[in-house]
Each structure stands twice: as structure tokens, then as C-alpha cells.
Design an enzyme around this catalytic site. Structure first.
Site, mmCIF file in Angstrom:
data_model
loop_
_atom_site.group_PDB
_atom_site.id
_atom_site.type_symbol
_atom_site.label_atom_id
_atom_site.label_comp_id
_atom_site.label_asym_id
_atom_site.label_seq_id
_atom_site.Cartn_x
_atom_site.Cartn_y
_atom_site.Cartn_z
ATOM 1 N N TYR A 77 0.693 -1.244 0.213
ATOM 2 C CA TYR A 77 0.009 0.089 -0.148
ATOM 3 C C TYR A 77 1.058 1.395 0.125
ATOM 4 O O TYR A 77 2.074 1.380 0.398
ATOM 5 C CB TYR A 77 -0.905 -0.060 1.008
ATOM 6 C CG TYR A 77 -0.550 -0.021 2.413
ATOM 7 C CD1 TYR A 77 0.304 0.909 3.150
ATOM 8 C CD2 TYR A 77 -0.843 -1.212 3.287
ATOM 9 C CE1 TYR A 77 0.595 0.919 4.710
ATOM 10 C CE2 TYR A 77 -0.519 -1.349 4.529
ATOM 11 C CZ TYR A 77 0.270 -0.621 5.052
ATOM 12 O OH TYR A 77 0.791 -0.582 6.740
ATOM 13 N N CYS A 78 0.424 2.275 -0.515
ATOM 14 C CA CYS A 78 1.383 3.313 -0.975
ATOM 15 C C CYS A 78 2.609 3.246 -1.513
ATOM 16 O O CYS A 78 3.604 3.693 -0.815
ATOM 17 C CB CYS A 78 1.166 4.280 0.437
ATOM 18 S SG CYS A 78 1.399 6.221 0.202
ATOM 19 N N PRO A 79 2.589 2.804 -2.432
ATOM 20 C CA PRO A 79 3.738 2.506 -3.195
ATOM 21 C C PRO A 79 4.632 3.533 -3.611
ATOM 22 O O PRO A 79 4.029 4.549 -3.987
ATOM 23 C CB PRO A 79 3.580 1.369 -4.110
ATOM 24 C CG PRO A 79 2.172 1.761 -4.774
ATOM 25 C CD PRO A 79 1.577 2.173 -3.578
ATOM 26 N N LYS B 135 8.176 -4.753 2.766
ATOM 27 C CA LYS B 135 8.084 -3.530 3.051
ATOM 28 C C LYS B 135 7.802 -3.351 4.364
ATOM 29 O O LYS B 135 6.659 -3.972 4.625
ATOM 30 C CB LYS B 135 7.330 -2.759 2.024
ATOM 31 C CG LYS B 135 7.080 -1.334 2.503
ATOM 32 C CD LYS B 135 5.953 -0.739 1.131
ATOM 33 C CE LYS B 135 5.597 0.953 1.841
ATOM 34 N NZ LYS B 135 4.954 1.438 0.782
#
Length: 282
Positions: free
Chosen positions: A153-155, A166
Site C-alpha cells: 500500500y502507498c507504493p 516492505k
């Protein structure tokens, strides 16, 4: 990491003094909207020369922070209703990026620098936070990488990972000569469970519709906490000590502080502004 090197990123970390504002243990009465107003306040204060460099730490329990792009999801309210039913508060931050999860196992760090006469290149700000994070955990691992993790998420290109999983993401905010570089560090609990929450949010908020903006397809297996990745039972307090120890190595001194003088009035203005923006989006 060798402290003898003197890269532009490390020069940012070598401040004569670091002003420390620790808000990591304020509890449930301290809301995420207040945090974003704090960073805007400190950006302005540092940018105008009223404060030196600041390191602010903050923790918020069970909060989903959406980015501006998320507000364009075709079935946003369906997604928000799901998150609220799971016990999460939902807010929209005043900057870019996409949805992230905050809870008691996630430590947020903001480094606020003055740009001065020469602007701080955006990558230099990211690199400073990357170097700081590597130094904080240098005795545990040398495998922290900065690269985009597809499926997270939110890469972004400054996702921090170990073995392609991550555990942190970095963002920036710039106001009136001040630069705030912000990171969320997933310290403990399950990174994949956090990702599953965001995966379901997008599923309900998109409902299979095509959109102009490509929202991420979440793969929970690519996200983990530092405790999961290192096998050590890390806590927010442990990481706070590591942070302060690292900053101390680059600085003449650290001193604890709160908002001072005109910063308090400025904070109330920024807080009201972000409240009104959230009322508009929600």
C-alpha cells in the site's frame, strides 16, 4: 554505515542541534489530524528561521490515513464504512500519496529541515531518512533497501524493505522554506494484516470500476513488520531509543521541546484548516 562519509544526505542529519518533539505516547486523545497540523506548523517555523531542525515522533492508534487521490475512488464511502466497521478512524492528509495504516505498532518520524539559500533536492530529503533508518538498525541488519515494492500500500520509490518485504514508507511535505520528511515504520504486529485491511478497502471503494488513476493492487505477502523481518521483539520505545542514539551521533546536542510562542497560534490555524478539508472530502 560509515560516519566518515559526508554525502549530501548525511549533511542534512548533521545539525548543530536537534529539537526533539516526542508525541509517541500521548494516547488516544491525540488525533492524526493534529499531527499533520503539527508538521505544517513546524515546517513554517523552521522555514522562517524561528526554529532549528526538528525531529518529531508520533503514534496514532487504529487510524487509516487516505491521500488526496483516494478521495476520487468511485465508491469511497463504501470503503470508509468498511474501515469504520473494523474500528478505524479515517482521515485525509493534506499531501499526496495513498492510504496507509497507523496503529500502536507503527512509529512515525518527521524530520523538519530549513531549506536556506539553497533548496533541498527532493531525493536528498528521502536519502536522509533512508540513511537514518539504516543507521538505527545497523546492528541488526545491513539488508534494508530503498525501492518500490509492487503490491504494497502507498507504493513509492523510497519504500524501505528487507528481502522485498516492505516495512516503511517515506513522504515529504514542503511549506514556506521548510521541508518535512516523514516516515512510518511498522515496528511490530502483522504487516500482512495491515495490508489486507487496505486491500479490502480498495476492493469495496472500487467495486471493479475502471478509473483514470491506477490504484494499487495490494498483495499482503509483500508487507511485514520489523519484528517479523528480524525475529526480534521490537517495541516503539526500543526504536525511539535507537532514533535518539543515531541523531546524537550526528549532532552537537538534542533537546526536548514543545510548541513555542507564535507556533501555538499557527498550529491552531493549520489544525482548523485540515479539519475543514476533511469535512469537505468526507
Amino acid at each position: 554505515m560509515s560516519k566518515s562519509t559526508n554525502t549530501p544526505a548525511l549533511q542534512l542529519l548533521r545539525q548543530e542541534k536537534w529539537r526533539i518533539i516526542d508525541q509517541s505516547s500521548l494516547g488516544t486523545n491525540f488525533q492524526a489530524l493534529q499531527s499533520f497540523a503539527m508538521d505544517d506548523t513546524l515546517c513554517t517555523s523552521v522555514g522562517q528561521g524561528e526554529s532549528g531542525a526538528v525531529c518529531r515522533t508520533w503514534v496514532h492508534d487504529k487510524t487509516i490515513v487516505l491521500g488526496i487521490q483516494d478521495t476520487r475512488l468511485p465508491h469511497l464511502q463504501n470503503g470508509i464504512s468498511y474501515l469504520q466497521a473494523e474500528g478505524y478512524q479515517v482521515i485525509v492528509r493534506n499531501s499526496g500519496g495513498l492510504a496507509v495504516v497507523l496503529d500502536r505498532g507503527v512509529l512515525n518520524i518527521s524530520l523538519v529541515f530549513p531549506e536556506g539559500e539553497k533548496a533541498i533536492d527532493i531525493n536528498r530529503g528521502y536519502d536522509a531518512m533512508y540513511e537514518l533508518t539504516k543507521h538505527m538498525f545497523h546492528d541488526i541488519t545491513t539488508r534494508i533497501e530503498a525501492k518500490e515494492i509492487i503490491g504494497s500500500y502507498c507504493p513509492g520509490s523510497y519504500d524501505l524493505s528487507i528481502n522485498d518485504q516492505k516495512f516503511a514508507g517515506i513522504s515529504q511535505r514542503r511549506i514556506r522554506g521548510g521541508v518535512a520528511v516523514q516516515i512510518y515504520l511498522c515496528i511490530n504486529e502483522s504487516g500482512s494484516e495491515r495490508a489486507t485491511l487496505i486491500q479490502e478497502f480498495y476492493k469495496r471503494a472500487l467495486q471493479g470500476e475502471e478509473t483514470k488513476f491506477a490504484f494499487p493492487t495490494i498483495d499482503p505477502s509483500v508487507m511485514a513488520s520489523l519484528t517479523e523481518l528480524t525475529g526480534l521483539q521490537l517495541t516503539v520505545q526500543d526504536v525511539m531509543l535507537r532514533l535518539l542514539t543515531s541523531l546524537k551521533e550526528w549532532s552537537g546536542s538534542l533537546y526536548a521541546n514543545t510548541l513555542q510562542g507564535t507556533e501555538t497560534e499557527l498550529y491552531h490555524q493549520y489544525h482548523q484548516r485540515i479539519i475543514e478539508r476533511n469535512e469537505k472530502f468526507m
